[in-house]
Design an enzyme around this catalytic site. Structure first.
Site, PDB file in Angstrom:
ATOM      1  N   LEU A  65      11.418   5.822  18.125  1.00 23.07           N
ATOM      2  CA  LEU A  65      11.972   5.592  19.466  1.00 23.07           C
ATOM      3  C   LEU A  65      10.951   4.867  20.360  1.00 23.07           C
ATOM      4  CD1 LEU A  65      14.514   6.006  21.126  1.00 23.07           C
ATOM      5  CD2 LEU A  65      13.692   8.269  21.754  1.00 23.07           C
ATOM      6  N   CYS A  86       2.053  -2.377  15.577  1.00 22.40           N
ATOM      7  CA  CYS A  86       2.016  -2.051  14.145  1.00 22.40           C
ATOM      8  C   CYS A  86       1.351  -3.164  13.350  1.00 22.40           C
ATOM      9  CB  CYS A  86       3.444  -1.827  13.654  1.00 22.40           C
ATOM     10  SG  CYS A  86       3.565  -1.644  11.861  1.00 22.40           S
ATOM     11  N   CYS A 123       6.930  -6.971   6.803  1.00 17.57           N
ATOM     12  CA  CYS A 123       8.104  -6.473   7.527  1.00 17.57           C
ATOM     13  C   CYS A 123       8.701  -7.626   8.317  1.00 17.57           C
ATOM     14  CB  CYS A 123       7.682  -5.342   8.483  1.00 17.57           C
ATOM     15  SG  CYS A 123       9.081  -4.472   9.230  1.00 17.57           S
ATOM     16  N   CYS A 154       7.000  -5.186  15.603  1.00 16.98           N
ATOM     17  CA  CYS A 154       6.575  -4.225  16.620  1.00 16.98           C
ATOM     18  C   CYS A 154       5.090  -4.501  16.913  1.00 16.98           C
ATOM     19  CB  CYS A 154       6.772  -2.803  16.112  1.00 16.98           C
ATOM     20  SG  CYS A 154       8.450  -2.534  15.490  1.00 16.98           S
ATOM     21  N   GLU A 192       0.822  -1.204   0.000  1.00 22.50           N
ATOM     22  CA  GLU A 192       0.000   0.000   0.000  1.00 22.50           C
ATOM     23  C   GLU A 192       0.857   1.256   0.000  1.00 22.50           C
ATOM     24  OE1 GLU A 192      -4.098  -1.258   2.059  1.00 22.50           O
ATOM     25  OE2 GLU A 192      -2.532  -0.848   3.515  1.00 22.50           O
ATOM     26  N   GLY A 234       7.104  -1.784   5.917  1.00 18.68           N
ATOM     27  CA  GLY A 234       8.475  -2.290   5.855  1.00 18.68           C
ATOM     28  C   GLY A 234       9.504  -1.390   6.490  1.00 18.68           C
ATOM     29  N   CYS A 236       3.324   8.749   1.412  1.00 20.57           N
ATOM     30  CA  CYS A 236       3.921   7.755   2.303  1.00 20.57           C
ATOM     31  C   CYS A 236       4.173   6.489   1.492  1.00 20.57           C
ATOM     32  CB  CYS A 236       2.952   7.499   3.456  1.00 20.57           C
ATOM     33  SG  CYS A 236       3.573   6.278   4.614  1.00 20.57           S
ATOM     34  N   CYS A 275      -0.678   5.884  10.083  1.00 16.44           N
ATOM     35  CA  CYS A 275       0.583   5.240  10.485  1.00 16.44           C
ATOM     36  C   CYS A 275       0.307   3.898  11.129  1.00 16.44           C
ATOM     37  CB  CYS A 275       1.292   6.046  11.574  1.00 16.44           C
ATOM     38  SG  CYS A 275       1.888   7.613  11.069  1.00 16.44           S
TER      39      CYS A 275
END
Ligand code: SAH
Ligand code: SF4
Length: 374
Positions: free
Chosen positions: A225, A122, A115, A119, A95, A170, A108, A344
């Site tokens: 972070l 995500c 990926c 995380c 995407e 990714g 974006c 995001c």
């Protein structure tokens, strides 16, 4: 009829394009002309390249193609964000999202299908890595968004598609060669011509590749972070177990080209009760001391089955205030495109890594798409 035997010219750098043309007996100026048509004009049809001789046009069309990824679906958010699900030649999908503001906008871009990292906040992280995107597939995302904005030939200024963020699916620094090649094509002043100052690459913290990113590309750096202790970051951003906070911040301190006018962005996803206390904010300040830093506070964007909640507006405001009081910029990002799962961390495609069968021949494709019904 265009087939895979026709080599796609998108994604070739200038010298590679010149070499392809030299191989069929074309002079070097041809490469410059083609570059202009492909990347300045956005033209995909050799027949329309009027500055090429009448003989050259069919000769090129016989051997080459100029094709963008196929648009599988397009969605438009109430806030005007647009999301494209792109299908590549092998059927894999990723995407890409355009986020317009009043007089500009950011694209974006994804760097991988899925990926390798996991995380837990995500959505992309729940999709195993299928494969890296090629330079052609990365540049292709830009070209499709440009088509949609109607911004060919490359406008000098006043562009709606003015900025690029490598923040899609990714980890871009795990696909550095292809990402670098794509960005060099995108930055070329005689083509798409987006300045490195308008490009931001976000990494979860692939420390060994950060210096090359600054040296070779000079783009802005954003670092995910999300936590200020190794204990917590090990959980939230598992690459931390390999490259802990101290090492990451050392690489940030050394990031080529960072200064007070070009700061490193520290992204920080706001997770209720997890990383959003006043003490966390104060610890963050201590960590980034001496780094030209700014923050990007990202309200957690939910997805089906996500094990987190977003911090409350009051908590986020208090958190931002502590950072602001020390003179650091820390905007709370207004989520965009949430209604179409384009914000995001919400991107995901149905492409799945195919289990490799021991009986499969060595040259069998390693990836496949499982569509409908998944
Ligand atoms: N892999 C890279 C770039 C893609 S993610 C990276 O991790 O930096 C872009 C940003 O969105 C990262 O800061 C990521 O941590 C953040 N993000 C991921 N999932 C999110 C979610 N559900 N809500 C808000 N931000 C999220
Ligand atoms: Fe991968 Fe970035 Fe998502 Fe982590 S936040 S799983 S690194 S895309």
């Amino acid at each position: 009829m265009m087939t895979d035997e026709h080599k796609n010219l998108i994604g070739l750098e200038r010298d590679e394009l010149a070499a392809e043309l030299a191989a069929i007996g074309e002079k070097p100026f041809r490469a410059k002309q083609l570059w202009h048509w492909i990347y300045h004009r956005g033209e995909g049809d050799f027949a329309k390249m009027t500055t090429l001789s009448k003989e050259a046009r069919p000769k090129l069309a016989e051997r080459f193609r100029i094709t963008r990824p196929e648009i599988a679906t397009e969605q438009k958010s109430q806030d005007r964000s647009r999301k494209w699900l792109l299908r590549f030649d092998d059927g894999n999908e990723a995407e890409c999202v355009f986020i317009p503001e009043d007089d500009r906008g950011a694209l974006c871009i994804s760097s991988q299908v899925g990926c390798t990292l996991t995380c837990p906040f995500c959505h992309t992280g729940t999709q195993r890595l299928v494969r890296n995107l090629s330079a052609a597939e990365i540049v292709g995302q830009m070209m499709i968004a440009r088509d949609a904005c109607g911004e060919w030939p490359s406008p000098k200024g006043g562009r709606m598609l003015s900025n690029i963020v490598m923040m899609g699916m990714g980890e871009p620094l795990y696909n550095f060669d292809n990402v670098a090649k794509a960005l060099r094509i995108i930055m070329d002043p005689e083509g798409i011509s987006v300045s490195k100052r308008r490009i931001t690459l976000s990494t979860s913290g692939v420390v060994p590749m950060m210096a090359r990113c600054g040296d070779e590309l000079g783009v802005n750096l954003a670092v995910s972070l999300h936590a200020c202790t190794d204990d917590l970051r090990d959980q939230l951003v598992p690459i931390n177990r390999k490259h802990p906070i101290k090492e990451l911040l050392k690489a940030c301190r050394a990031y080529p080209g960072a200064n007070n006018a070009r700061r490193i962005t520290f992204e920080y996803v706001m997770l209720e009760g997890v990383n959003d206390s006043a003490a966390d904010a104060k610890e963050l300040l201590r960590l980034v001391r001496g780094i030209p830093a700014k923050f990007n506070l990202i309200p957690f964007n939910p997805w089906p089955g996500a094990p987190f909640e977003c911090s409350s507006p009051a908590t986020m405001k208090r958190f931002a205030q502590i950072l602001n009081d020390s003179g650091l910029s820390a905007p709370i990002r207004a989520p965009r495109g949430r209604d179409i799962m384009a914000a995001c961390g919400q991107l995901k495609s149905a492409s799945q890594r195919q289990r490799r069968k021991s009986t499969a021949p060595k040259d069998a494709p390693k990836t496949a798409i499982m569509d409908a019904g998944e």
